[in-house]
Design an enzyme around this catalytic site. Structure first.
Site, PDB file in Angstrom:
ATOM      1  N   ARG A  19       0.806  -1.229   0.000  1.00 16.01           N
ATOM      2  CA  ARG A  19       0.000   0.000   0.000  1.00 16.01           C
ATOM      3  C   ARG A  19       0.840   1.281   0.000  1.00 16.01           C
ATOM      4  O   ARG A  19       0.319   2.358  -0.233  1.00 16.01           O
ATOM      5  CB  ARG A  19      -0.971  -0.008   1.189  1.00 16.01           C
ATOM      6  CG  ARG A  19      -2.175  -0.909   0.956  1.00 16.01           C
ATOM      7  CD  ARG A  19      -3.022  -1.058   2.192  1.00 16.01           C
ATOM      8  NE  ARG A  19      -2.437  -1.997   3.141  1.00 16.01           N
ATOM      9  CZ  ARG A  19      -2.859  -2.172   4.392  1.00 16.01           C
ATOM     10  NH1 ARG A  19      -3.867  -1.438   4.849  1.00 16.01           N
ATOM     11  NH2 ARG A  19      -2.283  -3.052   5.179  1.00 16.01           N
ATOM     12  N   ARG A 445      43.167  45.790 -12.111  1.00 17.18           N
ATOM     13  CA  ARG A 445      42.067  46.190 -12.992  1.00 17.18           C
ATOM     14  C   ARG A 445      42.607  47.282 -13.898  1.00 17.18           C
ATOM     15  O   ARG A 445      43.640  47.913 -13.596  1.00 17.18           O
ATOM     16  CB  ARG A 445      40.885  46.705 -12.171  1.00 17.18           C
ATOM     17  CG  ARG A 445      41.218  47.959 -11.399  1.00 17.18           C
ATOM     18  CD  ARG A 445      40.074  48.466 -10.558  1.00 17.18           C
ATOM     19  NE  ARG A 445      40.444  49.756  -9.994  1.00 17.18           N
ATOM     20  CZ  ARG A 445      40.083  50.179  -8.798  1.00 17.18           C
ATOM     21  NH1 ARG A 445      39.347  49.411  -8.017  1.00 17.18           N
ATOM     22  NH2 ARG A 445      40.453  51.363  -8.375  1.00 17.18           N
TER      23      ARG A 445
HETATM   24 CA    CA Z   1      -0.822  -5.133   9.424  1.00 17.89          CA
END
Ligand code: CA
Ligand code: UD1
Length: 477
Positions: A19, A445
């Protein structure tokens, strides 16, 4: 093994759990920091049993591996075909032989079962001198085996719902599936269980009637909280059990002196520890081996996994995995601390900052918009907004060291491997590829050059040109 410890606890975990509708075996689904099997093993372990046995079948390799990692001392018994709970226990006695003393049998899918309840079952079993003591509950018995008693209330046997008469189905006391047995009597009786029932299976429950017919004493213990023995069969029940267990964990911490602002949106694993006067804000999850120090404030919106947080530290809107946050350190909002990150006492990591394998020294600050990977940052250093530790050259990860009280200018790229010395500075916008020695300023830079009157020449008549014209005095424009 204490005097009242059972000789063995047997956990049945061979069922498929259809399940759940999952590729993962049912007992390996997790809640509150442990798998279903992990919770069963933890509860069993609290009884300090002589032996811990897990019966595996469906998903045998995965389930065995989980058992071995959670409880390396556990013995694994195979049940290749699931021919019933009695058959499962017969596989145990056939494989490990008779276990003299008390044998507890339980399931791997009852995560709410408290070890205190198991302990009570064992104590009752000993005190009453029973051959078997069954843990029962009262309430909605649908789907469960019923406890059949004689008119005097004496316990006779257990009947499964599908085999029960209408009168038996009306009984509201039911079997939890958890028992304490005399191991010697169990080993003998289990051989005599038949498959004479609706499912043609060997029912463990039949052992009760067999022992009673042999003239042995059988008894029950009624669980005070029927909720403890509800099993998890599908994902709805899994979420219900998770909520219930989480509530229990949160209650425990609140009673221990921890403030939890919004229990409904706070999830704390059973494996976490929290110091007194800590405050946990809404939408926060604390997972795994996380440890929260006294007075720390976590949340809102935090996910901490295997993370330790020192005293009085403050963490908000952050994701932290396998990290150490020192006392009085501050993190967030919107920080991502990845494995191997260590923040020393009083360090600060601010907004939109990501760190990986980074050590941030005492009082050092990484306040804004920064990536720090594979780095050591010295005490009191300041990392400017937008700094990137470029740790990856496409082949390897390289280390960056920033010295104590160094000052990394905003929008610096530190191209690893590289070092910025103690007390050194880098100019904003620099791409630092070479060492900046202690006390130096690294500038990397292009120099700025202004092209005079560029806008008027190249964008004549534009709003920009108009704006410039208003403030420039030269009439050449
Ligand atoms: Ca059971
Ligand atoms: C069982 C009991 C029932 C009780 C209920 C409580 C029997 C015959 N019935 O019924 O009285 O009220 O539990 O939940 O025992 N398992 C194995 N191998 C097997 C069969 C089962 O390991 O061959 C394991 C399953 O993984 C599960 C547990 O045993 O964890 C219970 O099995 P299940 O088939 O669910 O028993 P129930 O029919 O619910």
């Amino acid at each position: 093994m204490s005097e009242t410890s059972p000789a063995a606890v047997v956990i049945l975990a061979a069922g498929e759990g259809k399940r759940m509708k999952s590729r993962t075996p049912k007992v390996l689904h997790a809640l509150c920091g442990r798998t279903l099997l992990g919770h069963a093993l933890a509860a069993a372990d609290e009884l300090d049993p002589g032996q811990l046995v897990v019966v595996v079948g469906h998903g045998r390799e995965q389930v065995s591996a989980e058992a071995a990692s959670v409880a390396p001392q556990a013995r694994i018994v195979r049940q290749d075909q699931q021919l019933g709970t009695g058959h499962a226990v017969r596989m145990v006695t056939e494989s490990i032989g008779v276990v003299p003393g008390t044998v507890v049998v339980s399931y791997a899918d009852m995560p709410l079962l408290r070890s205190e309840t198991l302990r009570e079952l064992v104590d009752r079993h000993h005190q009453a001198g029973n051959a078997v003591t069954v843990l029962t509950a009262r309430g909605d018995a649908a789907g469960y085996g019923r406890i059949v008693r004689d008119p005097g209330g004496e316990f006779l046997r257990i009947v499964e719902e599908r085999d029960a008469t209408e009168a038996e189905r009306a009984i509201d006391e039911y079997n939890s599936g958890c028992y304490a047995f005399d191991g010697t009597l169990l080993a003998d009786a289990i051989k005599r269980v038949t498959t004479d029932n609706d499912q043609h299976q060997e029912y463990l429950t039949d052992v009760v009637a067999i022992l009673r017919a042999d003239g042995h004493r059988v008894g029950t213990l009624l669980a005070v909280d029927a909720g403890e023995i509800t099993g998890v069969n599908d994902r709805v029940q899994l979420s219900e059990a998770r909520r219930e267990l989480n509530d229990r964990i949160l209650d425990g911490w609140m009673r221990a002196g921890v403030t939890i602002i919004d229990p409904a949106s706070t999830w704390i694993d059973v494996t976490v520890t929290i110091g007194q006067d800590a405050e946990i804000g809404p939408q926060t999850q604390l997972q795994g081996a996380t440890v929260i120090g006294e007075g720390a404030r976590i949340g809102p919106d935090c996910l901490l996994e295997d993370t330790s947080v020192g005293e009085d530290a403050v963490v908000s809107h952050a994701v932290c995995r396998r990290t150490e946050i020192g006392p009085r350190a501050t993190v967030g909002p919107f920080a991502y601390l990845r494995p191997g990150t260590v923040l020393a006492e009083g360090a600060h990591v601010g907004a939109h900052v990501e760190l990986k394998k980074a050590y941030v020294g005492p009082g050092a600050k990484v306040p804004h918009l920064t990536y720090v990977g594979d780095a050591t940052i010295g005490a009191g250093a300041n990392i400017g907004a937008g700094t990137i530790f470029a740790n990856y050259d496409g082949r390897a990860k390289n280390h960056t060291t920033v010295g104590e009280h160094a000052f990394v200018g905003s929008n610096t790229v530190l191209v690893a491997p590289v070092t910025v010395g103690d007390g050194a500075y880098t100019a904003a916008g620099s791409a630092i590829t070479d060492e900046v020695p202690a006390g130096d300023l690294g500038v990397a830079r292009g120099r700025q050059h202004n092209s005079d009157g560029w806008t008027a020449r190249n964008r004549p008549g534009s709003r920009s040109a108009e704006a410039a014209k208003r403030v420039r005095s030269d009439d050449s424009l």
